[in-house]
Scaffold this motif. Structure first.
Motif, PDB file in Angstrom:
ATOM      1  N   ALA A  85      21.905   7.933  -0.459  1.00 37.72           N
ATOM      2  CA  ALA A  85      22.253   6.747  -1.240  1.00 37.72           C
ATOM      3  C   ALA A  85      23.619   6.222  -0.777  1.00 37.72           C
ATOM      4  CB  ALA A  85      22.281   7.095  -2.722  1.00 37.72           C
ATOM      5  N   PRO A  86      23.904   4.912  -0.896  1.00 39.96           N
ATOM      6  CA  PRO A  86      23.034   3.908  -1.520  1.00 39.96           C
ATOM      7  C   PRO A  86      21.912   3.463  -0.588  1.00 39.96           C
ATOM      8  CG  PRO A  86      25.017   2.866  -0.696  1.00 39.96           C
ATOM      9  CD  PRO A  86      25.191   4.332  -0.457  1.00 39.96           C
ATOM     10  N   ILE A  87      20.806   3.017  -1.200  1.00 45.45           N
ATOM     11  CA  ILE A  87      19.638   2.571  -0.448  1.00 45.45           C
ATOM     12  C   ILE A  87      19.246   1.176  -0.927  1.00 45.45           C
ATOM     13  CG2 ILE A  87      17.224   3.039   0.117  1.00 45.45           C
ATOM     14  CD1 ILE A  87      17.863   6.004  -0.639  1.00 45.45           C
ATOM     15  N   LYS A  88      19.105   0.264  -0.013  1.00 46.30           N
ATOM     16  CA  LYS A  88      18.704  -1.092  -0.370  1.00 46.30           C
ATOM     17  C   LYS A  88      17.193  -1.187  -0.524  1.00 46.30           C
ATOM     18  CE  LYS A  88      22.516  -3.420   2.034  1.00 46.30           C
ATOM     19  NZ  LYS A  88      22.882  -4.398   3.102  1.00 46.30           N
ATOM     20  N   LYS A  89      16.774  -2.118  -1.360  1.00 46.93           N
ATOM     21  CA  LYS A  89      15.349  -2.414  -1.464  1.00 46.93           C
ATOM     22  C   LYS A  89      14.885  -3.038  -0.148  1.00 46.93           C
ATOM     23  CE  LYS A  89      11.960  -5.122  -4.075  1.00 46.93           C
ATOM     24  NZ  LYS A  89      11.742  -6.089  -5.182  1.00 46.93           N
ATOM     25  N   TYR A 144       0.836  -1.205   0.000  1.00 50.74           N
ATOM     26  CA  TYR A 144       0.000   0.000   0.000  1.00 50.74           C
ATOM     27  C   TYR A 144       0.869   1.253   0.000  1.00 50.74           C
ATOM     28  CZ  TYR A 144      -3.202   3.575   1.819  1.00 50.74           C
ATOM     29  OH  TYR A 144      -3.932   4.724   2.010  1.00 50.74           O
ATOM     30  N   GLU A 145       0.509   2.225  -0.871  1.00 54.83           N
ATOM     31  CA  GLU A 145       1.212   3.499  -0.949  1.00 54.83           C
ATOM     32  C   GLU A 145       0.320   4.623  -0.430  1.00 54.83           C
ATOM     33  OE1 GLU A 145       2.162   3.799  -5.106  1.00 54.83           O
ATOM     34  OE2 GLU A 145       4.131   2.893  -4.824  1.00 54.83           O
ATOM     35  N   PHE A 146       0.884   5.513   0.353  1.00 57.21           N
ATOM     36  CA  PHE A 146       0.146   6.658   0.852  1.00 57.21           C
ATOM     37  C   PHE A 146       0.044   7.710  -0.257  1.00 57.21           C
ATOM     38  CE2 PHE A 146       1.476   4.559   4.666  1.00 57.21           C
ATOM     39  CZ  PHE A 146       0.434   4.768   5.554  1.00 57.21           C
ATOM     40  N   LYS A 147      -1.163   8.177  -0.531  1.00 57.57           N
ATOM     41  CA  LYS A 147      -1.386   9.119  -1.629  1.00 57.57           C
ATOM     42  C   LYS A 147      -0.582  10.395  -1.476  1.00 57.57           C
ATOM     43  CE  LYS A 147      -6.074   7.508  -2.698  1.00 57.57           C
ATOM     44  NZ  LYS A 147      -7.525   7.876  -2.790  1.00 57.57           N
ATOM     45  N   ASP A 148      -0.469  10.865  -0.237  1.00 54.38           N
ATOM     46  CA  ASP A 148       0.224  12.133   0.000  1.00 54.38           C
ATOM     47  C   ASP A 148       1.745  12.000   0.005  1.00 54.38           C
ATOM     48  OD1 ASP A 148      -2.232  13.315   0.220  1.00 54.38           O
ATOM     49  OD2 ASP A 148      -2.305  13.137   2.412  1.00 54.38           O
ATOM     50  N   GLN A 149       2.238  10.767   0.072  1.00 64.03           N
ATOM     51  CA  GLN A 149       3.692  10.579   0.077  1.00 64.03           C
ATOM     52  C   GLN A 149       4.032   9.176  -0.424  1.00 64.03           C
ATOM     53  OE1 GLN A 149       5.722  11.903   3.565  1.00 64.03           O
ATOM     54  NE2 GLN A 149       7.710  11.780   2.580  1.00 64.03           N
ATOM     55  N   LYS A 150       4.200   9.090  -1.732  1.00 64.99           N
ATOM     56  CA  LYS A 150       4.516   7.799  -2.338  1.00 64.99           C
ATOM     57  C   LYS A 150       6.022   7.567  -2.438  1.00 64.99           C
ATOM     58  CE  LYS A 150       0.314   7.509  -5.141  1.00 64.99           C
ATOM     59  NZ  LYS A 150      -0.227   7.295  -6.517  1.00 64.99           N
ATOM     60  N   SER A 151       6.802   8.613  -2.145  1.00 62.15           N
ATOM     61  CA  SER A 151       8.253   8.478  -2.279  1.00 62.15           C
ATOM     62  C   SER A 151       8.967   9.421  -1.321  1.00 62.15           C
ATOM     63  CB  SER A 151       8.693   8.781  -3.716  1.00 62.15           C
ATOM     64  OG  SER A 151       8.401  10.136  -4.041  1.00 62.15           O
ATOM     65  N   LEU A 152      10.284   9.217  -1.199  1.00 65.43           N
ATOM     66  CA  LEU A 152      11.139  10.103  -0.423  1.00 65.43           C
ATOM     67  C   LEU A 152      12.271  10.591  -1.314  1.00 65.43           C
ATOM     68  CD1 LEU A 152      11.486   8.190   2.973  1.00 65.43           C
ATOM     69  CD2 LEU A 152      10.247  10.337   2.584  1.00 65.43           C
ATOM     70  N   ASP A 153      12.699  11.834  -1.103  1.00 62.08           N
ATOM     71  CA  ASP A 153      13.823  12.366  -1.873  1.00 62.08           C
ATOM     72  C   ASP A 153      15.111  11.641  -1.498  1.00 62.08           C
ATOM     73  OD1 ASP A 153      12.179  14.173  -3.135  1.00 62.08           O
ATOM     74  OD2 ASP A 153      12.600  15.785  -1.707  1.00 62.08           O
ATOM     75  N   VAL A 154      15.994  11.497  -2.475  1.00 60.40           N
ATOM     76  CA  VAL A 154      17.263  10.795  -2.271  1.00 60.40           C
ATOM     77  C   VAL A 154      18.421  11.729  -2.624  1.00 60.40           C
ATOM     78  CG1 VAL A 154      18.712   8.861  -2.976  1.00 60.40           C
ATOM     79  CG2 VAL A 154      16.242   8.548  -2.718  1.00 60.40           C
ATOM     80  N   SER A 155      19.414  11.750  -1.766  1.00 56.24           N
ATOM     81  CA  SER A 155      20.606  12.557  -2.001  1.00 56.24           C
ATOM     82  C   SER A 155      21.750  11.645  -2.439  1.00 56.24           C
ATOM     83  CB  SER A 155      20.976  13.305  -0.727  1.00 56.24           C
ATOM     84  OG  SER A 155      22.193  13.985  -0.871  1.00 56.24           O
ATOM     85  N   LYS A 156      22.534  12.111  -3.422  1.00 57.69           N
ATOM     86  CA  LYS A 156      23.722  11.411  -3.909  1.00 57.69           C
ATOM     87  C   LYS A 156      23.411  10.056  -4.541  1.00 57.69           C
ATOM     88  CE  LYS A 156      26.730  13.585  -0.467  1.00 57.69           C
ATOM     89  NZ  LYS A 156      27.707  13.365   0.618  1.00 57.69           N
ATOM     90  N   GLY A 157      22.199   9.919  -5.089  1.00 58.77           N
ATOM     91  CA  GLY A 157      21.823   8.661  -5.724  1.00 58.77           C
ATOM     92  C   GLY A 157      21.695   8.807  -7.231  1.00 58.77           C
ATOM     93  N   LYS A 158      21.652   7.667  -7.925  1.00 56.91           N
ATOM     94  CA  LYS A 158      21.438   7.690  -9.366  1.00 56.91           C
ATOM     95  C   LYS A 158      20.032   8.162  -9.706  1.00 56.91           C
ATOM     96  CE  LYS A 158      24.850   4.251 -10.805  1.00 56.91           C
ATOM     97  NZ  LYS A 158      25.070   2.969 -11.529  1.00 56.91           N
ATOM     98  N   LYS A 159      19.129   8.038  -8.697  1.00 54.20           N
ATOM     99  CA  LYS A 159      17.779   8.564  -8.834  1.00 54.20           C
ATOM    100  C   LYS A 159      17.544   9.580  -7.734  1.00 54.20           C
ATOM    101  CE  LYS A 159      15.798   4.347 -10.839  1.00 54.20           C
ATOM    102  NZ  LYS A 159      14.768   3.273 -10.657  1.00 54.20           N
ATOM    103  N   GLY A 160      16.688  10.551  -8.010  1.00 53.63           N
ATOM    104  CA  GLY A 160      16.446  11.616  -7.053  1.00 53.63           C
ATOM    105  C   GLY A 160      15.406  11.293  -6.002  1.00 53.63           C
TER     106      GLY A 160
END
Length: 447
Positions: free
Chosen positions: A375-379, A319-335
């Protein structure tokens, strides 16, 4: 004339007010089940959710419900290999003297006798045998006094509150013929609030569910086939075949002394749901304590739990929260990185109130640096918790403070960006900052 008019108004208005207040009465009545107890609580044995409570935080006498702690430490000692079921205990003057007092719950032990731990345990769990309880404590710790230290340590570990142990049995110390544990008074008795009793029972069933194999036995012969043979009828009269039989009951522990009154920690399972009920110092409508009073109160709690509550799934895994489906990432290949609830969120709730519960996201701020993950962040990395929040009305919470939440995790991995990418980002950020500062400076000239 004015007086007559006022009387007329009163005759009209007062009945209307009474009619208007009639609708508020059931709400108040619904908060109490009409049981006559000094303390009570009902919990879901699976999740620890508190379904009902009444004066559950006040320390009260617990009598032989104390023996659940002795059982817990016994199972733990067996599991650790400190003692064995077939290990033999040799009767001493203390246990012999207590066992001969038939005004208490006991199986008489021979002065020169030896008994296995299994025999003693069965007489404890089924017949609440007090001398057998002391014998088990002495086998584990050497003396009952030393065993009290284990009880207190385990109570602290389990998170029990406002407890006081003065012996292993739950008897008043004046029944121990002057041989009560050192450091305790001759009139002392064990106390604990209903909530702590329920927590003890909850952990006993969670950690050692095999206890039910014995507590569910309604009748057994002690030392069957010997001259010492004694019939042990379980004091839990809600078991099958007894006068207060209740479908699904298979434990757990009664308790009765003059100080504690008629108390009971019961558990029952129906349709895949197991609940634990604790009633303390139960009396009837006339204020008289009795076996019937404690089992009637327990029945009311069981009926309430099984008829009014159901296990509901509020949030599926992923389940994903509508208001926050993600978190910002610093120093990663993805933001950024997607986040979701790891496990389904299920809870036993009052069926009529299930729509009042909504999931709430709590991000662990300790995992963030300036509001971003590094980053790095594990699944599957845990970034917070999700809990169910009731929008209105009373929510009693859980028997343990760390219950009622599930992990929120990252759904993909994010690798750390290479040095070249990080360098270029730094340069870009620098010139972007310079450009922004210059624009702001120029704008300032025209203000």
């Amino acid at each position: 004339m004015k007086i007559k008019f006022k009387k007329y108004i009163a005759l009209v208005v007062i009945p209307l007010l009474l009619i208007m207040t009639v609708g508020t009465v059931p709400a108040l009545a619904d908060e109490r089940l009409g049981i006559h107890v000094d303390g009570a609580i009902l919990i879901d044995a699976d999740s620890g959710k508190i379904l009902y409570e009444e004066n559950a935080d006040t320390p009260l006498g617990i009598a032989s419900m104390t023996k659940m702690m002795t059982e817990y430490i016994l199972f733990e000692s067996i599991e650790a290999g400190k003692i064995t079921w077939d290990q033999e205990y040799k009767v001493n003057d203390y246990t012999y003297a207590i066992s001969q007092d038939r005004s208490l719950s006991n199986v008489p032990l021979r002065r020169d006798g030896t008994y296995t731990i299994l025999e003693l345990y069965e007489s404890l769990a089924i017949y609440s045998a007090n001398a057998s309880t002391i014998a088990i404590a002495e086998t584990i710790a050497g003396t009952e006094t030393e065993f009290l230290k284990l009880m207190n340590a385990k109570a602290e570990e389990l998170g029990l509150t406002d407890y006081k142990f003065v012996n292993t049995t739950g008897l008043n110390n004046n029944h121990l013929q002057g041989m009560h544990p050192q450091g305790t008074g001759p009139q002392d008795e064990n106390v604990m609030p209903a909530k702590s009793v329920a927590k003890l029972a909850y952990h006993l069933l969670k950690d050692y569910p095999e206890v039910l194999d014995t507590t569910s036995i309604n009748t057994k012969l002690f030392r069957e086939g010997t001259p010492d043979q004694i019939k042990m009828d379980n004091w839990n009269f809600m078991l099958p075949g007894f006068v207060y039989e209740y479908e699904g009951v298979d434990g757990l522990k009664t308790g009765t002394t003059e100080f504690a009154g008629h108390s009971f920690t019961g558990t029952a399972k129906r349709d895949g749901k197991r609940v634990i009920a604790v009633v303390m110092k139960a009396v009837d409508a006339k204020g008289k304590g009795s076996y019937k009073a404690r089992f009637d109160a327990t029945r009311a709690l069981f009926d309430y739990g099984f008829s009014q509550f159901s296990v509901e799934e509020f949030v599926p895994a992923g389940y994903e929260f509508k208001d926050q489906k993600s978190l910002d990432v610093s120093k990663g290949k993805k933001g950024s990185v997607a986040i979701a609830v790891k496990e389904p969120m299920r809870m036993m709730v009052k069926t009529s109130e299930k729509d009042l519960y909504k999931p709430e996201l709590i991000i662990d701020e300790k995992k963030l640096t300036k509001d971003t993950l590094q980053a790095p962040i594990k699944k599957g990395a845990v970034v917070g918790q999700a809990k169910l929040v009731k929008s209105e009305g009373t929510d009693y919470g859980f028997i343990d403070s760390n219950q009622g939440t599930t992990d929120v995790v990252t759904t993909v991995a994010v690798e750390k960006a290479g040095w070249f990418s990080l360098t270029m980002r730094a340069i870009g950020d620098f010139f972007s900052g310079v450009w922004t500062s210059s624009i702001d400076f120029v704008k300032g000239l025209f203000k």
